[in-house]
Design an enzyme around this catalytic site. Structure first.
Site, PDB file in Angstrom:
ATOM      1  CB  VAL A  66      -1.016   0.044   1.185  1.00 36.98           C
ATOM      2  CG1 VAL A  66      -2.037  -1.069   1.089  1.00 36.98           C
ATOM      3  CG2 VAL A  66      -0.303   0.039   2.534  1.00 36.98           C
ATOM      4  CE1 TYR A 158       1.283   1.528  14.939  1.00 39.78           C
ATOM      5  CE2 TYR A 158       0.786   1.801  17.271  1.00 39.78           C
ATOM      6  CZ  TYR A 158       0.478   1.267  16.026  1.00 39.78           C
ATOM      7  OH  TYR A 158      -0.641   0.474  15.873  1.00 39.78           O
ATOM      8  CB  VAL A 191      -4.907  -7.033  19.172  1.00 38.67           C
ATOM      9  CG1 VAL A 191      -5.651  -8.218  18.557  1.00 38.67           C
ATOM     10  CG2 VAL A 191      -5.823  -5.836  19.359  1.00 38.67           C
TER      11      VAL A 191
HETATM   12  P1  NDP Z   1      -0.034  -8.101  11.915  1.00 37.75           P
HETATM   13  O1  NDP Z   1       1.413  -7.811  11.826  1.00 37.75           O
HETATM   14  O2  NDP Z   1      -0.454  -9.452  12.348  1.00 37.75           O
HETATM   15  O3  NDP Z   1      -0.755  -7.762  10.525  1.00 37.75           O
HETATM   16  C1  NDP Z   1      -0.422  -6.630   9.783  1.00 37.75           C
HETATM   17  C2  NDP Z   1      -0.958  -6.797   8.369  1.00 37.75           C
HETATM   18  O4  NDP Z   1      -0.666  -5.589   7.627  1.00 37.75           O
HETATM   19  C3  NDP Z   1      -0.300  -7.953   7.638  1.00 37.75           C
HETATM   20  O5  NDP Z   1      -1.287  -8.654   6.907  1.00 37.75           O
HETATM   21  C4  NDP Z   1       0.666  -7.267   6.684  1.00 37.75           C
HETATM   22  O6  NDP Z   1       0.793  -8.028   5.479  1.00 37.75           O
HETATM   23  C5  NDP Z   1      -0.083  -5.966   6.390  1.00 37.75           C
HETATM   24  N1  NDP Z   1       0.819  -4.926   5.886  1.00 37.75           N
HETATM   25  C6  NDP Z   1       1.850  -4.329   6.539  1.00 37.75           C
HETATM   26  N2  NDP Z   1       2.477  -3.476   5.725  1.00 37.75           N
HETATM   27  C7  NDP Z   1       1.840  -3.541   4.522  1.00 37.75           C
HETATM   28  C8  NDP Z   1       2.016  -2.903   3.266  1.00 37.75           C
HETATM   29  N3  NDP Z   1       3.006  -2.015   3.064  1.00 37.75           N
HETATM   30  N4  NDP Z   1       1.168  -3.189   2.247  1.00 37.75           N
HETATM   31  C9  NDP Z   1       0.157  -4.079   2.433  1.00 37.75           C
HETATM   32  N5  NDP Z   1      -0.059  -4.721   3.588  1.00 37.75           N
HETATM   33  C10 NDP Z   1       0.777  -4.455   4.620  1.00 37.75           C
HETATM   34  O7  NDP Z   1      -0.627  -6.989  12.920  1.00 37.75           O
HETATM   35  P2  NDP Z   1      -2.135  -6.634  13.345  1.00 37.75           P
HETATM   36  O8  NDP Z   1      -3.097  -7.547  12.752  1.00 37.75           O
HETATM   37  O9  NDP Z   1      -2.110  -6.474  14.811  1.00 37.75           O
HETATM   38  O10 NDP Z   1      -2.262  -5.169  12.705  1.00 37.75           O
HETATM   39  C11 NDP Z   1      -3.327  -4.785  11.877  1.00 37.75           C
HETATM   40  C12 NDP Z   1      -3.660  -3.331  12.154  1.00 37.75           C
HETATM   41  O11 NDP Z   1      -4.113  -3.205  13.498  1.00 37.75           O
HETATM   42  C13 NDP Z   1      -2.490  -2.361  12.023  1.00 37.75           C
HETATM   43  O12 NDP Z   1      -2.953  -1.188  11.382  1.00 37.75           O
HETATM   44  C14 NDP Z   1      -2.117  -2.067  13.469  1.00 37.75           C
HETATM   45  O13 NDP Z   1      -1.498  -0.809  13.617  1.00 37.75           O
HETATM   46  C15 NDP Z   1      -3.474  -2.112  14.122  1.00 37.75           C
HETATM   47  N6  NDP Z   1      -3.502  -2.311  15.556  1.00 37.75           N
HETATM   48  C16 NDP Z   1      -2.925  -3.419  16.119  1.00 37.75           C
HETATM   49  C17 NDP Z   1      -2.977  -3.587  17.482  1.00 37.75           C
HETATM   50  C18 NDP Z   1      -2.307  -4.721  18.168  1.00 37.75           C
HETATM   51  O14 NDP Z   1      -2.099  -4.646  19.405  1.00 37.75           O
HETATM   52  N7  NDP Z   1      -1.967  -5.794  17.491  1.00 37.75           N
HETATM   53  C19 NDP Z   1      -3.715  -2.652  18.334  1.00 37.75           C
HETATM   54  C20 NDP Z   1      -4.254  -1.516  17.641  1.00 37.75           C
HETATM   55  C21 NDP Z   1      -4.182  -1.392  16.298  1.00 37.75           C
HETATM   56  P3  NDP Z   1       2.141  -8.259   4.651  1.00 37.75           P
HETATM   57  O15 NDP Z   1       3.294  -8.181   5.618  1.00 37.75           O
HETATM   58  O16 NDP Z   1       1.954  -9.612   4.032  1.00 37.75           O
HETATM   59  O17 NDP Z   1       2.152  -7.172   3.643  1.00 37.75           O
HETATM   60  C1  8X3 Z   2      -1.157  -1.180  18.884  1.00 37.75           C
HETATM   61  C2  8X3 Z   2      -1.443  -1.061  20.340  1.00 37.75           C
HETATM   62  O1  8X3 Z   2      -0.539  -0.103  22.517  1.00 37.75           O
HETATM   63  O2  8X3 Z   2       0.987  -1.412  21.140  1.00 37.75           O
HETATM   64  O3  8X3 Z   2      -1.618  -0.084  18.196  1.00 37.75           O
HETATM   65  O4  8X3 Z   2       0.354   0.799  20.472  1.00 37.75           O
HETATM   66  S1  8X3 Z   2      -0.087  -0.404  21.139  1.00 37.75           S
END
Ligand code: NDP
Ligand code: 8X3
Length: 257
Positions: A66, A158, A191
């Site tokens: 993206v 971040y 998460v």
């Molecule tokens: P993961 O690392 O498990 O998943 C992240 C996903 O984003 C992967 O599928 C990865 O796919 C994709 N991604 C990353 N960079 C790119 C890119 N340049 N182009 C396309 N796809 C991309 O983490 P989460 O599921 O936890 O994260 C998902 C969202 O949730 C994020 O926006 C994160 O900031 C947010 N979030 C997460 C929290 C947590 O505690 N886990 C809490 C709050 C928000 P690939 O590497 O194959 O491209």
């Molecule tokens: C992911 C949650 O608290 O690690 O956005 O920033 S935290």
């Protein structure tokens, strides 16, 4: 009560569907009978997910980084017609890199977070929203974070990227207020996904320690919340959901046993 929005046969586009919240969201929408358009960089993972989901619904996958604005435009323009009519966009692709004081931060880490979490989300949204407006319906769900509401120590860039997502979500909601489109922010706390492993550049032990002693949220908890938001009746717009594990009370306050 007004009728819920039926998710069956809706075209749902999930960015970053190869892991964590994105993957769980794809699985949850498949259970509702939605048609799934999925992207990420790791195409092999999407292939596995497609094989699993296409037993129950239609799935179209494509590789996309993206951060690349040309690639975003080319890939979305090249979609077969039936997949171009996106009903629900889940802007989930995102990551954190590093946990350092700002004065010690890595410029490469900063670029990667801003390019993915902010610019990538904008490129995708800019491409898809005009079609939604033309068709007279659509729902955009942005995965923000508690990190977009409160800064925490060493979270700096971040935090900035997720504060930006928060502002973009509010701004978009204002800009489509005269349309039937709905805009929702899902802002989770901790998460347990691959998120921390990515943040710590593959250090699995350090990543595990983030969730130690805590019953953290699961990706499925977030997917379930997204399904709830998108299935409300069409006149109901859930603006924002902040969702914590029970033993988390703010970005930095977590009770561990
Ligand atoms: P993961 O690392 O498990 O998943 C992240 C996903 O984003 C992967 O599928 C990865 O796919 C994709 N991604 C990353 N960079 C790119 C890119 N340049 N182009 C396309 N796809 C991309 O983490 P989460 O599921 O936890 O994260 C998902 C969202 O949730 C994020 O926006 C994160 O900031 C947010 N979030 C997460 C929290 C947590 O505690 N886990 C809490 C709050 C928000 P690939 O590497 O194959 O491209
Ligand atoms: C992911 C949650 O608290 O690690 O956005 O920033 S935290």
């Amino acid at each position: 009560m007004a009728h819920l929005t039926d998710l069956k046969d809706k075209v749902v586009f999930v960015t970053g569907a190869s892991s964590g919240i994105g993957r769980a969201t794809a699985v949850a929408f498949a259970k509702e009978g939605a048609k799934l358009l999925l992207c990420a960089r790791r195409i092999e993972r999407l292939n596995e997910l497609k094989s699993e989901l296409e037993k129950s619904t239609r799935v179209h996958i494509f590789q996309l980084d993206v951060r690349d604005r040309k690639e975003v435009a080319t890939a979305l323009d090249a979609l077969p017609d039936e997949w171009k009519q996106i009903d629900i966009l889940i802007n989930n692709a995102g990551l954190s890199r590093g946990l350092d004081k700002l004065q010690d931060g890595s410029l490469d880490d900063w670029d990667e977070m801003i390019d993915t979490n902010v610019k990538g989300l904008l490129y995708v949204t800019r491409h898809i929203v005009p079609g939604m407006i033309k068709r007279g319906h659509g729902h955009i769900v942005n995965i923000g974070s508690i990190a977009g509401h409160e800064a925490y120590q060493k979270g700096n860039v971040y935090n900035a990227s997720k504060f930006a997502v928060n502002a973009i979500t509010q701004g978009l909601r204002l800009d489509v207020v005269d349309t039937p489109l709905r805009v929702t922010a899902i802002d989770p706390g901790l998460v347990e996904t691959e998120f921390s492993e990515v943040r710590f550049h593959g250090d699995k032990e350090r990543a595990k320690s983030v969730y130690r002693g805590l019953d953290a949220l699961t990706a499925e908890d977030i997917a379930d919340t997204i399904i709830w938001c998108t299935s409300r009746p069409p006149h109901v717009q859930i603006a924002e959901v902040i969702i914590f594990p029970t033993n988390q009370a703010s970005a930095a306050v977590v009770h561990r046993v």
